[in-house]
Every structure is written in C-alpha cells, then in structure tokens.
Design a protein around this motif. Structure first.
Motif, short mmCIF file in Angstrom:
data_model
loop_
_atom_site.label_atom_id
_atom_site.label_comp_id
_atom_site.label_asym_id
_atom_site.label_seq_id
_atom_site.Cartn_x
_atom_site.Cartn_y
_atom_site.Cartn_z
N ARG A 111 0.88 -1.17 0.00
CA ARG A 111 0.00 0.00 0.00
C ARG A 111 0.91 1.21 0.00
N GLY A 112 1.04 1.83 -1.17
CA GLY A 112 2.05 2.87 -1.31
C GLY A 112 3.42 2.22 -1.20
N GLU A 113 4.23 2.68 -0.25
CA GLU A 113 5.56 2.12 -0.03
C GLU A 113 5.58 1.15 1.15
N LYS A 114 4.42 0.85 1.71
CA LYS A 114 4.34 0.04 2.93
C LYS A 114 3.75 -1.33 2.62
N LEU A 115 4.25 -2.37 3.29
CA LEU A 115 3.66 -3.70 3.18
C LEU A 115 2.58 -3.86 4.24
N ILE A 116 1.41 -4.32 3.80
CA ILE A 116 0.25 -4.47 4.68
C ILE A 116 -0.12 -5.94 4.77
N TYR A 117 -0.38 -6.42 5.98
CA TYR A 117 -0.81 -7.81 6.15
C TYR A 117 -2.25 -8.00 5.67
N CYS A 118 -2.50 -9.17 5.07
CA CYS A 118 -3.82 -9.51 4.54
C CYS A 118 -4.39 -10.73 5.28
N ALA A 119 -5.57 -11.17 4.84
CA ALA A 119 -6.23 -12.30 5.47
C ALA A 119 -5.40 -13.57 5.39
N GLY A 120 -4.59 -13.69 4.33
CA GLY A 120 -3.76 -14.87 4.21
C GLY A 120 -2.81 -15.05 5.38
N ALA A 121 -2.37 -13.94 5.97
CA ALA A 121 -1.49 -14.02 7.13
C ALA A 121 -2.24 -14.56 8.34
N ILE A 122 -3.50 -14.16 8.49
CA ILE A 122 -4.33 -14.69 9.58
C ILE A 122 -4.61 -16.17 9.36
N ALA A 123 -4.91 -16.54 8.11
CA ALA A 123 -5.20 -17.94 7.79
C ALA A 123 -3.97 -18.81 8.02
N ARG A 124 -2.80 -18.29 7.69
CA ARG A 124 -1.56 -19.04 7.89
C ARG A 124 -1.33 -19.33 9.37
N GLU A 125 -1.57 -18.34 10.21
CA GLU A 125 -1.42 -18.53 11.66
C GLU A 125 -2.44 -19.54 12.18
N TYR A 126 -3.67 -19.45 11.67
CA TYR A 126 -4.73 -20.36 12.12
C TYR A 126 -4.40 -21.80 11.73
N ALA A 127 -3.91 -21.99 10.51
CA ALA A 127 -3.53 -23.33 10.05
C ALA A 127 -2.37 -23.87 10.88
N ALA A 128 -1.41 -23.00 11.24
CA ALA A 128 -0.27 -23.42 12.05
C ALA A 128 -0.71 -23.90 13.43
N LEU A 129 -1.84 -23.38 13.90
CA LEU A 129 -2.39 -23.80 15.18
C LEU A 129 -3.22 -25.08 15.06
N GLY A 130 -3.37 -25.57 13.84
CA GLY A 130 -4.15 -26.78 13.61
C GLY A 130 -5.57 -26.51 13.15
N GLY A 131 -5.90 -25.25 12.87
CA GLY A 131 -7.24 -24.91 12.41
C GLY A 131 -7.45 -25.26 10.95
N GLU A 132 -8.69 -25.53 10.57
CA GLU A 132 -9.02 -25.85 9.18
C GLU A 132 -9.34 -24.57 8.42
N VAL A 133 -8.74 -24.42 7.23
CA VAL A 133 -8.93 -23.22 6.42
C VAL A 133 -9.38 -23.61 5.02
N ALA A 134 -10.38 -22.91 4.50
CA ALA A 134 -10.87 -23.10 3.12
C ALA A 134 -10.54 -21.85 2.32
#
Length: 286
Positions: free
Chosen positions: A174-197
């Motif tokens: 976003r401009g010159e800045k990197l912004i976290y998206c939903a994929g980052a949340i999903a990645r953390e959830y999957a690492a905890l053993g959560g199911e992601v679609a």
C-alpha cells in the motif's frame, strides 16, 4: 502444463512484445496495475493496447470484496474502464463458499469488506455464537500484525471452527508500505491446527471463474497469458492452471531480487528456489 523447473525467464521491454499468439490476459491488480494508492499509468496503457489488439483482459485479484467494489476503487484512481473486460475477485469466489455453508459466521476484517456478505442469507455474530469464521483481513491493517490475533485464533481453534479465507495474500503493498492480509491470519490459524478453506489465488476456483468469464475452455489455456508479482499466489496459481506467465519483479519480491532491474539468471534462480518458473519477466508492466 508448462515446465516449472529449468526454464529460463526472458526479460521483455513491453507487453506488446509477446502478446502475439495469445487471446487473453489474466492480470493481477494490486502491485501490478496500482499500489493501493495510485494507478500505474504504464500498466493501464499496456492493457489498453492489448485490448485494442483484440485480446480479452481479466483483472484477477485476491481482494476479499466483490468485483463491484474493486471497479469503484479503480475508478477512484482514474483507471480507464476500457483497459479490461472483466474483474474476478477472491471475494466473488468466497461468496460461493459462504453461501454453501451452514450457520452464522464470525467476521475477522475491516468494515469496508462488509459488502462481501451483501445479499447472502448469512448472519454475522460474535465469536461465541459462530459456527464458522470468515477472514477478509485485519481489523486495523495499518497498525496491527498477525501477532495481535494469536489469542483470538487459539480460542477459535479450540472451538474447531472452519475459517474461510477471503484473501489468500499474506501481504500487499500500500504505497511504499507492506500491509498484512487475510492470508497471514489464515496461515497462523492453520499453524495452530485450524481448518482453512480458500477460493482465491493460487487455488483453482478463481481461475476457473476467470476463464469462464472470457469463454476460454481447457483446450485454449495455452492462449492465456497470466501477469502477476506474487510467487505463492499469482505465479503458483497460474502455473498450476497451465498458463504462461509474465512475472513482475518490482512487486512484493523486489527486496529478494535486490535489484530494480534484475538479470534473467537471478529471476530464474529465485523462481526455481520456489519450484516455479515464468516464460517472461519485466520490472513493471508497461
């Protein structure tokens, strides 16, 4: 499907140098045609020229919003509506997943993404009442990181709720800045053993929807050129779908290449390290 190893990428100067023989372009949006703040005029001109030459152009984005919202965003930047035929979003594909499921949802994401639920017969509720999760982003992506969601995600995982991720991107510019998206949340959830679609890039449903929009069947995929800057989304998804690829190097992987104008050898090496390849590359679409 094209080879994904040992294929050296060729640097091109302009998109028009390689469009002969193709009938359609599937082009990423964020990082390729705009940076979240302003449009890239050279990219706009390149797509206008491709359409003038008879190619169909689909803008394919992992935006969690339905396509109407992305059209409005592009219009606000002054992006020419004649530069594309269709827009297909992760939000479009995700709405199908939401509609096919049962029970109320807990939404993780900003209020600007609420049009994701417009017209769907689904109730948004507090987390304690939800039977599934829809993640479209961070609540405050300018100030939060996935670390701020660790305890929330643990609680949701303990309830064994499935998460529908409306945007598989981990970060965008976003401009010159990197912004976290939903994929980052999903990645953390999957690492905890959560199911992601998932439905967006690099997953197949969004590519099938894009090809359907322009009427290109499986036998015609060799006539589609995909353009993108994200290896785990744009490049991986396009190659898995059997498409030729133009890799935009001055996007989210610019720091990894350590050059504003990298060599063919360094681009090929970076792609190969990720099990990928691309027929062509250029620093920015033009």
């Amino acid at each position: 499907m094209a080879e994904t190893t040992a294929e050296e990428s060729r640097r091109i100067e302009r998109l028009e140098d390689v469009t002969e023989g193709y009938g359609a372009i599937i082009c990423d949006v964020w990082g390729v045609v705009h940076n979240g703040v302003s449009k890239f005029a050279a990219a706009e001109e390149a797509l206008l020229s491709a359409r003038h030459d008879g190619l169909k152009v689909v803008l394919l984005t992992n935006s969690p919003r339905p396509h109407d919202g992305v059209v409005a965003q592009l219009e606000s930047m002054g992006f020419d509506r004649n530069a594309f035929d269709h827009i297909v979003t992760s939000g479009d594909a995700t709405r199908d997943l939401i509609a096919k499921g049962d029970g109320p949802v807990y939404h993780i994401g900003p209020e600007r993404d609420l049009d994701l639920f417009k017209g769907l017969e689904v109730e948004r509720v507090p987390m304690d009442e939800a039977s599934r999760i829809v993640a479209s982003g961070l609540f405050d992506d300018e100030n939060e990181t996935p670390d701020d969601y660790r305890e929330l995600l643990k609680d949701l995982r303990d309830r064994e709720l499935t998460m529908i991720c409306a945007n598989p991107d981990v970060v965008v510019q976003r401009g010159e800045k990197l912004i976290y998206c939903a994929g980052a949340i999903a990645r953390e959830y999957a690492a905890l053993g959560g199911e992601v679609a998932f439905a967006g890039k690099p997953h197949r449903p969004i590519y099938e929807l894009a090809a359907e929009r322009i009427g290109f069947g499986e036998a015609e995929r060799h006539r589609i050129l995909a353009i993108g800057d994200g290896m785990p989304t744009d490049i991986k998804g396009a190659k898995a779908f059997g498409l030729d690829v133009l890799f935009i190097t001055r996007g989210i992987h610019g720091d990894e290449l350590n050059s504003v104008d990298p060599s063919a050898e360094s681009v090929t090496r970076l792609l190969g390290q990720n099990g990928l390849s691309a027929q062509y590359f250029m620093p920015a679409l033009r």
